[in-house]
Design a protein around this motif. Structure first.
Motif, PDB file in Angstrom:
ATOM      1  N   GLN A  80     -29.749  20.466  61.813  1.00 37.09           N
ATOM      2  CA  GLN A  80     -29.066  20.979  60.625  1.00 37.09           C
ATOM      3  C   GLN A  80     -28.633  19.828  59.714  1.00 37.09           C
ATOM      4  OE1 GLN A  80     -29.018  24.064  59.698  1.00 37.09           O
ATOM      5  NE2 GLN A  80     -30.062  24.661  61.598  1.00 37.09           N
TER       6      GLN A  80
ATOM      7  N   ARG B  86     -31.653  18.793  57.752  1.00 38.23           N
ATOM      8  CA  ARG B  86     -31.881  19.739  56.654  1.00 38.23           C
ATOM      9  C   ARG B  86     -30.957  19.452  55.476  1.00 38.23           C
ATOM     10  NH1 ARG B  86     -31.652  25.915  57.427  1.00 38.23           N
ATOM     11  NH2 ARG B  86     -31.878  25.636  55.198  1.00 38.23           N
ATOM     12  N   ARG B  87     -29.711  19.185  55.774  1.00 41.13           N
ATOM     13  CA  ARG B  87     -28.754  18.948  54.684  1.00 41.13           C
ATOM     14  C   ARG B  87     -29.079  17.665  53.916  1.00 41.13           C
ATOM     15  NH1 ARG B  87     -22.703  21.043  56.358  1.00 41.13           N
ATOM     16  NH2 ARG B  87     -23.364  22.982  57.394  1.00 41.13           N
TER      17      ARG B  87
ATOM     18  N   ASP C 152     -31.967  18.585  51.710  1.00 43.41           N
ATOM     19  CA  ASP C 152     -31.555  19.447  50.599  1.00 43.41           C
ATOM     20  C   ASP C 152     -30.707  18.687  49.579  1.00 43.41           C
ATOM     21  OD1 ASP C 152     -32.885  21.603  51.652  1.00 43.41           O
ATOM     22  OD2 ASP C 152     -31.130  22.437  52.662  1.00 43.41           O
ATOM     23  N   MET C 153     -29.996  17.669  50.031  1.00 43.00           N
ATOM     24  CA  MET C 153     -29.146  16.891  49.122  1.00 43.00           C
ATOM     25  C   MET C 153     -29.976  15.920  48.287  1.00 43.00           C
ATOM     26  SD  MET C 153     -25.913  16.872  48.460  1.00 43.00           S
ATOM     27  CE  MET C 153     -24.652  15.893  47.628  1.00 43.00           C
TER      28      MET C 153
ATOM     29  N   ILE D 241     -21.877  13.840  56.269  1.00 43.37           N
ATOM     30  CA  ILE D 241     -22.874  14.899  56.061  1.00 43.37           C
ATOM     31  C   ILE D 241     -22.344  15.859  54.997  1.00 43.37           C
ATOM     32  CG2 ILE D 241     -24.155  16.778  57.164  1.00 43.37           C
ATOM     33  CD1 ILE D 241     -23.664  15.203  59.826  1.00 43.37           C
TER      34      ILE D 241
ATOM     35  N   SER E 295     -21.364  18.953  52.584  1.00 42.12           N
ATOM     36  CA  SER E 295     -21.039  20.358  52.843  1.00 42.12           C
ATOM     37  C   SER E 295     -22.039  21.254  52.131  1.00 42.12           C
ATOM     38  CB  SER E 295     -19.628  20.667  52.344  1.00 42.12           C
ATOM     39  OG  SER E 295     -19.586  20.574  50.921  1.00 42.12           O
ATOM     40  N   GLY E 296     -22.044  22.521  52.512  1.00 41.07           N
ATOM     41  CA  GLY E 296     -22.920  23.476  51.847  1.00 41.07           C
ATOM     42  C   GLY E 296     -22.624  23.572  50.357  1.00 41.07           C
TER      43      GLY E 296
ATOM     44  N   ILE F 219     -24.115  20.575  48.487  1.00 43.77           N
ATOM     45  CA  ILE F 219     -25.579  20.654  48.388  1.00 43.77           C
ATOM     46  C   ILE F 219     -25.991  21.664  47.325  1.00 43.77           C
ATOM     47  CG2 ILE F 219     -27.665  21.319  49.638  1.00 43.77           C
ATOM     48  CD1 ILE F 219     -26.270  20.259  52.190  1.00 43.77           C
TER      49      ILE F 219
ATOM     50  N   TYR G 228     -26.434  28.571  52.958  1.00 36.73           N
ATOM     51  CA  TYR G 228     -25.272  27.686  53.075  1.00 36.73           C
ATOM     52  C   TYR G 228     -23.946  28.413  52.921  1.00 36.73           C
ATOM     53  CZ  TYR G 228     -28.039  23.450  53.347  1.00 36.73           C
ATOM     54  OH  TYR G 228     -28.889  22.465  53.777  1.00 36.73           O
TER      55      TYR G 228
ATOM     56  N   ALA H 191     -21.130  27.663  55.558  1.00 37.49           N
ATOM     57  CA  ALA H 191     -21.705  26.601  56.396  1.00 37.49           C
ATOM     58  C   ALA H 191     -20.588  25.726  56.980  1.00 37.49           C
ATOM     59  CB  ALA H 191     -22.653  25.750  55.565  1.00 37.49           C
TER      60      ALA H 191
END
Length: 572
Positions: free
Chosen positions: A231, A234-235, A238-239, A370, A372-373, A376, A433, A436
């Motif tokens: 995960q 993925r973040r 996506d970022m 990392i 946050s949703g 992102i 998200y 999330a």
């Protein structure tokens, strides 16, 4: 910086360089080309991949080659097929206007018969992988007795791949009078031994610092639990909407698992590992170089020798065993003066490895958070809006449809139109998200007051706010179990991926997993039909019961015991 025109390079070679757009020299070219052109000497060049080493040795080798002779005068050894093909291609482009120059690549995975025929016709420069060249030497298909120059390109990788014996055998049949050029990103003990055994007082040319990583690379690590590692990946993807990256894993199984998940989640990704045939490997690399896929998931062995331009990121999904391995990985980005980012996803207990790599690279790593949703989604939405603003409008073709479009949308005000547009593009993304959780792992701090045990000089444990129940499984390392595999199988079977997990221990024949006590009965019920590697396993709260339930520990009657002693065991 100096230009190629400032050196006495043949006009035919200069013509080839002009066609390639080469004008200004890189630091490694500026240092090495005049030495090789004007001095008969051995040389060790320490520089990262992507700094222009091929031209640094290729230009003088082409110029020093006597094209009137058909015999092999220069030998270039590369660790992998990909690098061999690439180097041979680059040399051919640089020397394409040099009359009668013949450069032949030889490598595994291609017809040895056709390569033998090409060598028989005459090749002044041979570019080879150690394994295939050694095979050709044993067959008597190549003559290296007239070689004046030997280049060991990426020597540290050749030795890491286990080519020590082949290198020794190849160098042993080359003339003592030759000059050897050794290029390496790092200088481990094995490379130093090659230099000591086969080179005569070599000059050492260092571009950057010894064993250092690329200067244009920022190094960031994220601390994340093992179960959240994917995960977190993925973040990060996506970022970074423009991500173009190699993701390094430790095993081929891990590469396949990650790629399957990425593809399932809608990312353009593929895997590169040792199980692929050469044609499959070439197909994957063609897709990656043409950017039809944006993420290449690879093992270190599979990725060796790859030279891909403009990578934005290198992501260490798993850290390599050696610090020098990280140097090679991170050196694949930040090339040709461009910035690159090297990311490591680690667990808290792996922080000491980051410190060791920092000492090796002489660079500090930044500890990242990392995203946050919410962060992102905001980043992706704004990035998409910027792309919309920059989109060119083909008024000639769109204007005829505007009246109909305007009439269709006339009931929507500006704000509602924007919301609908964004929803159409991002509903699935936003939903993924929603709510999330925070994936960042923070180290626990000890309590301010010492417990009685600590006051007495005894070690203490931090009190846990959550109670865990130990679950014992009658399967372990010999059954192919790992902590990551165990967590995945248990969460899949129980259907509760968010259950809090405590300590995990995997021994040879049994495993322990601590689960949130509130869910222990439900987990036990769900795991009655759990299978691992095709066989049912027992999950018990009592360790003795779990051990007793291993197949080899079940009771046998006396007749069975007698059969076992005869080597004919029969389960009761």
């Amino acid at each position: 910086m100096k230009t190629f025109a400032e050196f006495e390079i043949n006009t035919d070679i200069m013509k080839g360089l002009d066609g390639l757009g080469f004008s200004v020299m890189t630091p490694v070219q500026e240092k090495i080309i005049p030495i090789v052109l004007n001095r008969q000497t051995d040389l060790v060049g320490l520089a990262q991949t992507g700094t222009g080493k091929t031209a640094a040795f290729g230009i003088p080798l082409i110029q020093l080659t006597d094209t009137r002779l058909k015999r092999t005068q220069a030998l270039v050894l590369c660790p992998t097929r990909e690098l061999c093909v690439q180097v041979a291609g680059d040399l051919n482009l640089m020397g394409r206007y040099v009359q009668k120059l013949k450069i032949v690549p030889v490598y595994g995975g291609a017809s040895i018969v056709s390569q033998t025929e090409e060598l028989r016709k005459g090749a002044q420069v041979v570019v080879a992988t150690p394994g295939r060249l050694h095979d050709l030497i044993r067959r008597g298909a190549v003559d290296l007795s007239g070689v004046s120059w030997v280049v060991l390109d990426e020597a540290d990788e050749m030795l890491q791949m286990g080519f020590q014996d082949e290198l020794n055998a190849i160098l042993a049949v080359t003339p003592d009078s030759k000059n050897t050029l050794l290029f390496s990103a790092t200088m481990p003990r094995e490379v130093a031994a090659i230099a000591a055994n086969y080179m005569k007082d070599p000059l050492e040319i260092i571009v950057g610092r010894r064993n250092a990583g690329a200067e244009n690379v920022d190094h960031i690590y994220y601390v994340v639990s093992a179960r959240h590692r994917y995960q977190a990946l993925r973040r990060i993807a996506d970022m970074n909407p423009e991500l173009y990256a190699i993701i390094f894993c430790r095993t081929r199984l891990e590469t396949r698992e990650i790629v399957d998940k990425l593809i399932e989640d809608g990312y353009s990704a593929d895997a590169l590992h040792g199980d692929l045939s050469q044609s499959q490997r070439d197909h994957v690399m063609h897709k990656f170089r043409s950017r039809n896929i944006r993420m290449l998931v690879a093992t270190d062995v599979a990725a060796r020798g790859l030279d891909v331009n403009d990578l934005t990121h290198v992501i260490n999904y798993s850290l390599p065993e050696e610090s020098s391995g990280y140097t090679h990985r991170s050196g694949r980005t930040g090339r040709a003066g461009k910035k690159g980012i090297s990311i490591a996803l680690i667990e808290t207990r792996e922080k000491h490895k980051i410190r060791a790599i920092e000492r090796c690279l002489k660079k500090n790593f930044e500890e990242g958070r990392i995203p946050s949703g919410h962060e992102i989604c905001k980043r992706r939405l704004l990035s998409h809006m910027e792309a919309v603003k920059k989109t060119e409008i083909d008024a000639e073709h769109i204007d005829p449809f505007l009246p109909a479009i305007s009439k269709t949308l006339e009931s929507l005000d500006r704000e509602e139109l924007i919301k609908r547009f964004v929803s159409m593009e991002f509903n699935r993304f936003l939903a993924s998200y929603r709510n999330a959780p925070d994936l960042n792992t923070f180290e626990k701090t000890p309590p301010k007051k010492k417990t009685r045990e600590a006051a007495a000089g005894k070690p203490y444990r931090l009190a846990s706010r959550k109670k865990f129940t130990p679950l014992f499984i009658n399967a372990g390392k010999k059954d192919g179990i790992s902590p990551k595999r165990l967590m995945r199988d248990l969460s899949d079977a129980a259907g509760m991926p968010d259950v809090r997990i405590g300590r995990i221990e995997v021994n040879n024949t049994t495993s322990l997993l601590e689960a949130d006590s509130r869910f222990a009965p439900k987990i036990l019920q769900a795991l009655k039909s759990l299978t691992i590697n095709g066989r049912y396993v027992a999950v018990e709260i009592d360790r003795k019961t779990a051990i007793r339930n291993r197949p080899e520990n079940r009771r046998y009657d006396s007749s069975t015991a007698k059969d076992r002693r005869k080597g004919q065991s029969r389960p009761a």
